[in-house]
Design an enzyme around this catalytic site. Structure first.
Site, PDB file in Angstrom:
ATOM      1  N   HIS A 179       0.841  -1.200   0.000  1.00  0.00           N
ATOM      2  CA  HIS A 179       0.000   0.000   0.000  1.00  0.00           C
ATOM      3  C   HIS A 179       0.876   1.250   0.000  1.00  0.00           C
ATOM      4  O   HIS A 179       1.059   1.908   1.032  1.00  0.00           O
ATOM      5  CB  HIS A 179      -0.951  -0.013   1.206  1.00  0.00           C
ATOM      6  CG  HIS A 179      -2.029  -1.044   1.094  1.00  0.00           C
ATOM      7  ND1 HIS A 179      -2.002  -2.238   1.794  1.00  0.00           N
ATOM      8  CD2 HIS A 179      -3.165  -1.084   0.331  1.00  0.00           C
ATOM      9  CE1 HIS A 179      -3.083  -2.946   1.486  1.00  0.00           C
ATOM     10  NE2 HIS A 179      -3.801  -2.268   0.597  1.00  0.00           N
ATOM     11  N   HIS A 219      -6.622   6.974  -2.956  1.00  0.00           N
ATOM     12  CA  HIS A 219      -7.451   5.919  -2.360  1.00  0.00           C
ATOM     13  C   HIS A 219      -6.773   5.153  -1.242  1.00  0.00           C
ATOM     14  O   HIS A 219      -7.460   4.529  -0.421  1.00  0.00           O
ATOM     15  CB  HIS A 219      -7.950   4.956  -3.445  1.00  0.00           C
ATOM     16  CG  HIS A 219      -6.977   3.884  -3.788  1.00  0.00           C
ATOM     17  ND1 HIS A 219      -5.881   4.085  -4.614  1.00  0.00           N
ATOM     18  CD2 HIS A 219      -6.914   2.577  -3.417  1.00  0.00           C
ATOM     19  CE1 HIS A 219      -5.213   2.969  -4.737  1.00  0.00           C
ATOM     20  NE2 HIS A 219      -5.810   2.034  -4.024  1.00  0.00           N
ATOM     21  N   ASP A 220      -5.449   5.151  -1.151  1.00  0.00           N
ATOM     22  CA  ASP A 220      -4.747   4.481  -0.055  1.00  0.00           C
ATOM     23  C   ASP A 220      -3.760   5.408   0.653  1.00  0.00           C
ATOM     24  O   ASP A 220      -2.872   4.920   1.363  1.00  0.00           O
ATOM     25  CB  ASP A 220      -3.996   3.247  -0.564  1.00  0.00           C
ATOM     26  CG  ASP A 220      -4.860   1.995  -0.613  1.00  0.00           C
ATOM     27  OD1 ASP A 220      -5.802   1.897   0.196  1.00  0.00           O
ATOM     28  OD2 ASP A 220      -4.608   1.117  -1.462  1.00  0.00           O
ATOM     29  N   ASP A 333      -8.507  -1.144  -8.434  1.00  0.00           N
ATOM     30  CA  ASP A 333      -7.833  -1.292  -7.149  1.00  0.00           C
ATOM     31  C   ASP A 333      -7.411  -2.733  -6.899  1.00  0.00           C
ATOM     32  O   ASP A 333      -6.307  -2.994  -6.393  1.00  0.00           O
ATOM     33  CB  ASP A 333      -8.755  -0.800  -6.032  1.00  0.00           C
ATOM     34  CG  ASP A 333      -8.092  -0.799  -4.666  1.00  0.00           C
ATOM     35  OD1 ASP A 333      -6.847  -0.728  -4.606  1.00  0.00           O
ATOM     36  OD2 ASP A 333      -8.822  -0.859  -3.657  1.00  0.00           O
TER      37      ASP A 333
END
Length: 440
Positions: A179, A219-220, A333
């Site tokens: 991540h 998004h992360d 994703d």
């Protein structure tokens, strides 16, 4: 000059590093020791630039030396497409279907060649871009995609603020095995391939496309490298803040929106209020929908909506269209197992390294070791087969009606991956599989 600590820097290099560092300091969010290290580095660079070192000056401490080398690598060795700290130059010719940055040419030819493939699901190598950019691929990939679809010029986005925002987001990604900003860049590029090669793109507004790209970017961001369940089990502050609900995802959205709100970063502040709120609402909805807890419902909703309404998103009610946007980004994703095997295997190594690190922490802290996190029990081939068959494949099968060309490529890669993992030696039949209960 060579300082007492053995670091060789010239005054011009110090000037470039200091300029970049000053721009970065305004957006940096980190620990007290990290902030102090940045201040120390800045002071060292200022004295080097002025030539005011004393003979007996103390060398930099180890922490500051790490930061100094990081800045040297990031902002001087790889100048990429920027002049100074964010000013772009030149025109924007079309090359192989992609609008290049307004620099006309990327300063790094190898990077330019790779970014020309940004629309290609199979050909683009995000790991090569990460290597060419000193581990900072997100900003150049995001800029390439935004310009590829003419969103910067069409929406009249102020580029300096846009660059500031992207730099700030990349800085806020942590150095996790999986991540991290390379994963974010990979998700952005996957979306670009879907946009470029499938009919649904013509059914999207510019604001919807911008929102989807930005959602991929953030998004992360700030991901701590552990799961929501771990944060709940350890009574983390973030679990208390978000009431045990989509903890990481709420955090990513919050960090992204905080960075966007900074005056030096807010490249959409000139949008009319209604459009600004639309972009914010869409980004937040997409990021929250990346929580795997909602995976099964998202796939089910999309399948049902396609059956009822057909593939023309322009005919969908707004709420259901938003679900479609969430589904498209969700596929990106979780889409690295649907990339060519030479890339998907690298992602498997990264996610398992991150999972096992969490399992090691759980064991040290006398917590139950989470599924897929016990390095002594997890059967990696079995878990990958389960993930491919029950999670990734249904996503891309549902996406076929909207994105037939890319979905076909992805499903072919999934089949190649399935055959690969079936050929790998297994652990015993009772070993941990992918936890499907939360996904059904």
């Amino acid at each position: 000059m060579e300082h007492a600590n053995g670091t060789t820097f010239c005054k011009e290099t110090a000037k470039e590093c200091l300029s970049a560092l000053r721009s970065f300091q305004d957006q940096f969010v980190g620990s007290e020791s990290q902030v102090e290290a940045l201040k120390t580095v800045a002071g060292w660079l200022e004295r080097l630039q002025r030539g005011s070192f004393s003979e007996d000056e103390e060398p930099l401490d180890e922490n500051s030396r790490v930061y100094l080398q990081s800045y040297r690598d990031q902002f001087t060795r790889f100048s990429l497409f920027e002049r100074g700290h964010g000013e772009l130059v030149g025109d924007s010719p079309k090359v192989a279907g992609i609008t290049r940055e307004r620099s006309g040419q990327w300063r790094n030819p190898a990077l330019a060649a790779e970014l020309e493939k940004v629309e290609d699901w199979d050909a683009f190598d995000v790991f090569k871009v990460a290597a060419l950019t000193g581990g900072r691929p997100l900003q150049p990939v995001a800029m390439a995609v935004l310009n590829c679809f003419d969103l910067v010029s069409t929406l009249r986005l102020p580029e300096k603020k846009l660059q500031n925002f992207l730099r700030g987001v990349e800085d806020a990604y942590l150095n996790n095995p999986y991540h991290n900003s390379t994963h974010a860049a990979d998700v952005v590029q996957g979306l670009a391939a879907l946009f470029a090669n499938n009919p649904f793109t013509a059914q999207l507004t510019d604001l919807e496309m911008l929102s989807m790209i930005l959602a991929c970017v953030i998004h992360d961001v700030g991901h701590p490298g552990v799961t929501n369940e771990y944060l709940i089990n350890t009574n983390a502050d973030s679990a208390l803040l978000y009431n045990d609900q989509s903890i990481n995802e709420n955090g990513h959205a919050a960090v992204g929106m905080q960075l966007l709100r900074k005056s030096s970063n807010n490249f959409i502040e000139a949008l009319p209020d209604e459009e600004y709120r639309f972009v914010r609402r869409t980004i937040i909805g997409i990021v929250l929908a990346t929580d795997m807890v909602g995976h099964a419902k998202l796939v089910k909703d999309t399948t049902a909506n396609l059956r009822q309404l057909g593939p023309d998103l322009q005919k969908w009610p707004e709420e259901k269209k938003q679900r479609a946007l969430q589904m498209i980004v969700h596929c990106c994703d979780i889409g690295n197992p649907a990339k060519p095997l030479k890339y998907s295997l690298q992602w498997t190594e990264r996610i398992m390294a991150e999972n096992f690190a969490q399992g090691d922490r759980e064991r040290r802290e006398a917590l139950p070791v989470s599924p897929l996190c016990d390095r002594e029990r997890v059967d990696v081939p079995k878990s990958q087969l389960t993930f491919l068959e029950y999670v990734v494949r249904p996503c891309f099968e549902a996406l076929r009606a909207l994105a037939p060309e890319t979905a076909a490529i992805a499903l072919r890669n999934i089949e190649i991956g399935r055959r690969h993992w079936e050929e790998q030696p297994r652990r015993n039949a009772s070993s941990t599989m992918f936890p499907l209960d939360d996904l059904r």
